[in-house]
Design an enzyme around this catalytic site. Structure first.
Site, PDB file in Angstrom:
ATOM      1  N   LYS A 232      -7.613   0.940 -12.099  1.00 54.12           N
ATOM      2  CA  LYS A 232      -7.724   2.124 -11.254  1.00 54.12           C
ATOM      3  C   LYS A 232      -6.407   2.350 -10.505  1.00 54.12           C
ATOM      4  O   LYS A 232      -5.505   1.509 -10.541  1.00 54.12           O
ATOM      5  CB  LYS A 232      -8.870   1.958 -10.260  1.00 54.12           C
ATOM      6  CG  LYS A 232      -8.700   0.800  -9.275  1.00 54.12           C
ATOM      7  CD  LYS A 232      -9.908   0.662  -8.373  1.00 54.12           C
ATOM      8  CE  LYS A 232      -9.695  -0.484  -7.378  1.00 54.12           C
ATOM      9  NZ  LYS A 232     -10.840  -0.613  -6.441  1.00 54.12           N
TER      10      LYS A 232
ATOM     11  N   TYR B 182      16.154   8.952  13.421  1.00 54.76           N
ATOM     12  CA  TYR B 182      15.431   9.962  14.188  1.00 54.76           C
ATOM     13  C   TYR B 182      15.104   9.478  15.595  1.00 54.76           C
ATOM     14  O   TYR B 182      14.630   8.351  15.792  1.00 54.76           O
ATOM     15  CB  TYR B 182      14.124  10.338  13.473  1.00 54.76           C
ATOM     16  CG  TYR B 182      14.310  11.329  12.356  1.00 54.76           C
ATOM     17  CD1 TYR B 182      14.793  12.609  12.616  1.00 54.76           C
ATOM     18  CD2 TYR B 182      13.995  10.984  11.040  1.00 54.76           C
ATOM     19  CE1 TYR B 182      14.958  13.529  11.582  1.00 54.76           C
ATOM     20  CE2 TYR B 182      14.158  11.901  10.004  1.00 54.76           C
ATOM     21  CZ  TYR B 182      14.646  13.171  10.292  1.00 54.76           C
ATOM     22  OH  TYR B 182      14.820  14.076   9.280  1.00 54.76           O
TER      23      TYR B 182
ATOM     24  N   MET C 212      11.875  10.561   5.248  1.00 61.86           N
ATOM     25  CA  MET C 212      11.217  11.021   4.028  1.00 61.86           C
ATOM     26  C   MET C 212      11.894  10.520   2.756  1.00 61.86           C
ATOM     27  O   MET C 212      11.228  10.094   1.816  1.00 61.86           O
ATOM     28  CB  MET C 212      11.159  12.552   4.006  1.00 61.86           C
ATOM     29  CG  MET C 212      10.385  13.120   2.827  1.00 61.86           C
ATOM     30  SD  MET C 212      10.275  14.920   2.827  1.00 61.86           S
ATOM     31  CE  MET C 212       9.224  15.204   4.242  1.00 61.86           C
TER      32      MET C 212
END
Length: 355
Positions: A22, A243, A296
């Site tokens: 899976k 950041y 990201m």
């Protein structure tokens, strides 16, 4: 991966090991994983969704393929069309499947899931016993070819819940003579006094995860992950990084920005703001910590202690591999190795070498 499956097969007693594929084979890819396992001798697979079962069937036309997440209303036709075996965990599912079979549909045998601890999926233990003892006609109508349960804490050998589940499931098995059974997951293969029954269901261990936490990993590593340095810079004491400036250099440091981030499935929880530990990379074997926030598409790594020759633009650093096994990566990201594996993103270039 196939060698791990063979090792687990050797721990399956008189039964045989299937393979849980899976979540895109835990991030490996269903098609290459199932192909390799089939060639290695595996003939039983477990997936979570019908869509995964269809992909598995395309690669393994003769295998038994169980769909663990149960039977959604109105999906019987899809199971029949692709010869998939639903894992039935409620009276409603049993009745719908039995009615479909009695209508003349040609289907693969189903599995019956009895819940012995998880309170997640499956018939209550008492329901399962009642069904087995009083409604054998329902079992026969549903064409049950396997009865199974799922451990809640098998990775913790000292948890008394394991013995309770083993005992509870044994009563279910006794009440359903002649029907094959399955209880062992990856860690279950290493539990003392746990019966193998006819089928075992290894998953995480197949892909190199440690089924015996706190002990040496008996499995061979399967997955490696690297990313490249795209920029280097020196920062002085007091300079903030990433950041919101959540990390401040205590002295002169050499930083490398690597081309990988949370959009690639690497957890943002691996961030290392001021005063906290986060993830790390290996640069020519040297452990180099993340600094600041995982963004990201990028992560900043402190490579001050690595050899300058290994820290060049375009050089590869290791995110999984060597001493950075799945458990270490998971710990650095404040999660578990399972999540690291299953989050491996689509932007990676995958190269398969002797699965």
């Amino acid at each position: 991966m196939v060698s791990n499956w063979r090792a687990l097969s050797g721990l399956a007693g008189t039964g045989h090991a299937g393979a849980v594929v899976k979540a895109d084979a835990y991030g490996i890819g269903i098609e290459p994983a199932v192909s390799a396992l089939t060639q290695g001798g595996c003939d039983t697979f477990f997936v979570a969704h019908v869509s995964e079962g269809i992909r598995t069937r395309a690669v393994a036309p003769d295998a038994t393929v169980y769909v663990l997440n149960g039977l959604l209303p109105g999906t019987c036709d899809a199971y029949a069309a692709h010869r998939l075996s639903p894992v039935l965990g409620s009276h409603d599912e049993l009745l719908e499947w039995a009615g479909f079979r009695q209508g003349g549909a040609a289907v693969a045998p189903a599995a019956l899931h009895v819940d012995t601890a998880m309170n997640r999926l499956g018939l209550w233990q008492g329901e399962g016993l009642s069904l087995a003892r009083e409604r054998k006609d329902t079992i026969e109508a549903a064409g049950i070819g396997l009865v199974m349960t799922h451990f809640a804490s098998s990775e913790d050998v000292g948890d008394p819940a394991n013995a309770r589940q083993i005992a509870a499931f044994s009563h279910i098995v006794e009440a359903l003579p002649g029907i094959p059974a399955s209880i062992k997951n990856s860690s279950g293969h290493f539990l003392k006094d746990c019966p193998s029954y006819q089928v075992t269901r290894p998953g995480y261990a197949l892909y190199g995860g440690n089924p015996t936490p706190g002990q040496p990993n008996p499995m061979k590593p399967v997955v490696g992950l690297t990313a490249r340095i795209i920029q280097l810079r020196d920062v002085e004491a007091g300079m903030q990084v990433g950041y919101n400036g959540r990390w401040t250099a205590k002295g002169r440091r050499r930083l490398a920005t690597i081309c990988l981030g949370y959009a690639d499935g690497y957890p943002r929880n691996a961030s290392a703001p001021e005063g906290t530990a986060g993830g790390f990379a290996l640069v020519d074997g040297v452990s180099c910590p993340f600094v600041g926030t995982v963004s990201m598409d990028l992560i900043i790594v402190d490579v001050t202690d690595a050899a300058p020759a290994a820290c060049k633009r375009g050089a590869a650093v290791t995110l999984i591999g060597g001493s950075l096994d799945l458990e270490a990566v998971g710990a650095g990201a404040k999660t578990i190795g399972y999540e690291i594996l299953t989050n491996l993103g689509r932007r990676y270039t995958r190269r398969y070498v002797g699965l």
